[in-house]
Scaffold this motif. Structure first.
Motif, short mmCIF file in Angstrom:
data_model
loop_
_atom_site.label_atom_id
_atom_site.label_comp_id
_atom_site.label_asym_id
_atom_site.label_seq_id
_atom_site.Cartn_x
_atom_site.Cartn_y
_atom_site.Cartn_z
N LEU A 92 0.84 -1.20 0.00
CA LEU A 92 0.00 0.00 0.00
C LEU A 92 0.88 1.25 0.00
O LEU A 92 0.64 2.19 -0.77
N ILE A 93 1.92 1.24 0.85
CA ILE A 93 2.82 2.40 0.94
C ILE A 93 3.55 2.59 -0.39
O ILE A 93 3.68 3.70 -0.89
N ASN A 94 3.97 1.48 -0.99
CA ASN A 94 4.66 1.57 -2.28
C ASN A 94 3.77 2.16 -3.36
O ASN A 94 4.26 2.84 -4.26
N LYS A 95 2.47 1.88 -3.27
CA LYS A 95 1.55 2.43 -4.26
C LYS A 95 1.28 3.90 -4.01
O LYS A 95 1.15 4.70 -4.94
N PHE A 96 1.20 4.26 -2.73
CA PHE A 96 0.78 5.60 -2.37
C PHE A 96 1.92 6.62 -2.52
O PHE A 96 1.68 7.78 -2.85
N CYS A 97 3.18 6.16 -2.26
CA CYS A 97 4.29 7.11 -2.18
C CYS A 97 4.57 7.89 -3.48
O CYS A 97 4.82 9.09 -3.40
N PRO A 98 4.55 7.25 -4.66
CA PRO A 98 4.79 8.06 -5.86
C PRO A 98 3.77 9.18 -6.02
O PRO A 98 4.12 10.30 -6.40
#
Lengths: 276, 276
Positions: A92-98
């Protein structure tokens, strides 16, 4: 074919290390793909090393047999519920960060634009009056209006009115033959050749020029307004007059320069080659 | 060779349009390069058109003969002193603008960093106290100190202390054999294979993660400080305690997760191929 079948039954040979059952009797074997004959056998350890190399650090990448293209079936021990949720949060964090990082960049640009707008208002209206106007204004209006100032300056700079004037001039210059007597250097040579002209805003330098020119305009306008229109009482009117003067003078110089370059291009001559 | 000499004297043939003197008796000829024989002749007009095409819009580009490689000598009408100074200013602006545009970008980043720093001070110390502290401080100190806050957060996030702890753990885990009884799932399988691990911060997603994680840390620290350490009087201490708790808990979860992934990687098995 018969010998291959015998090979298959009798001796296994690893296609990574070329060792047979006799060489390494204790090794674990695997038949991971559709390949037949001896080519289908490989040591579990050798294949793991080979897969590691193929994956190059990304442990979830899929790997296939280089011969038969069958995807290897790689099985992992099961993941506990705690780690499953950690993995979910990680993804989820990987998706949200960009998206969030893009937001940070846009927000940073926006905030700089707001600041530039506020500085410009204070510069054009005068420090004290500018602050008063902004304090009285609706905050929402400021948050939309202030960043519009640099945006409008940049968009305004993109309107290449000089080019339109120049094109009009060139279209009508032949009709007004009397101009040939007054300004011969501006009309001569137009009949000989129509030179190629560079496309505007195609290179990075002209883009930086657009940005700098747009952002420096209020400062130049205020300065010219103070120097040339000191008798005007309102500082806004002074800056506007200064800006219009600057844009007009710059436009005329630019048109003259461009037309001269155009005429020079039209009049260029290739000389005979002369050996030294 | 003899016929070429005769050609040279008798008939000129343009290498662009292939017309001879007889075809176009009025055209102007030029011998622009070292080429000999008929190949040296070309119409002035044809060559100009050919050069235009080669230059593709950039009127000052140098053009050479495609055969003998001699550079064409292109002569322009002289430039008046006014236009010379305009050209000089134009070149000066072209040189200065990329630097100025870079300055605008850096300034914009700097200003956003200052603002972020100020917001963080107000968030951590509380709105009123933060404002008071900043008003009392030396402006020069603020202009250097405030942008240091996001910079320090980002640099701090780049220190991958979890990786060091994990490496230490792995080095010592074999010596402490009693751990195998307590936490078997954290130590098992280490002997079989050392799996490859991804290099940190190699992809853009982890860079955005670094940025977002660093910038959101003060907010999370303040929140955790308020929830878990409400009994602490100073809001700075509260936020620091909250931040340390967050970093420690996150670090432990991360180390556990990474070690588990490592063990799972080490224990992976490639299965035999089974035709459907």
């Amino acid at each position: 074919m018969a010998s291959s079948c015998v090979d298959d039954l009798d001796a296994r040979r690893c296609w990574v290390c070329f060792a047979t059952d006799e060489d390494e009797p204790m090794s674990q074997w695997v038949r991971p793909c559709r390949c037949r004959g001896t080519a289908k056998w490989v040591h579990q350890v050798c294949l793991q090393r080979w897969i590691d190399e193929k994956q190059g650090g990304s442990s979830t990448a899929k790997v296939s047999c280089p011969q038969c293209n069958a995807e290897y079936i790689i099985v992992f021990p099961p993941l506990g519920p705690l780690l499953q949720s950690v993995e979910f949060v990680d993804k989820l964090i990987n998706k949200f960060c960009p998206i969030a990082a893009a937001g940070v960049v846009v927000g940073s640009l926006y905030w700089s634009a707001v600041t530039y707008g506020a500085v410009t208002v204070m510069q054009v209206l005068g420090h004290k009056e500018g602050l008063e106007v902004m304090e009285k204004a609706d905050p929402m209006f400021l948050f939309v209006g202030l960043p519009t100032i640099p945006l409008a300056l940049i968009l305004g700079k993109m309107v290449r009115w000089e080019d339109h004037v120049l094109r009009l001039w060139r279209r009508h210059v032949r009709k007004m033959s009397f101009l040939n007597y007054i300004l011969p250097h501006l009309t001569a040579g137009l009949a000989t050749r129509t030179p190629a002209e560079p496309t505007p805003l195609s290179d990075p330098v002209s883009l930086t020029r657009l940005l700098c020119g747009a952002l420096v305009l209020p400062t130049i306008s205020t300065l010219i307004g103070k120097v040339c229109f000191g008798y005007v009482h309102s500082s806004l009117h002074r800056a506007l007059l200064g800006g219009m003067t600057f844009v007009a003078v710059k436009g005329v110089v630019r048109i003259y320069y461009k037309q001269q370059q155009y005429v020079r291009q039209a009049q260029r001559v290739v000389k005979d080659y002369e050996p030294e």
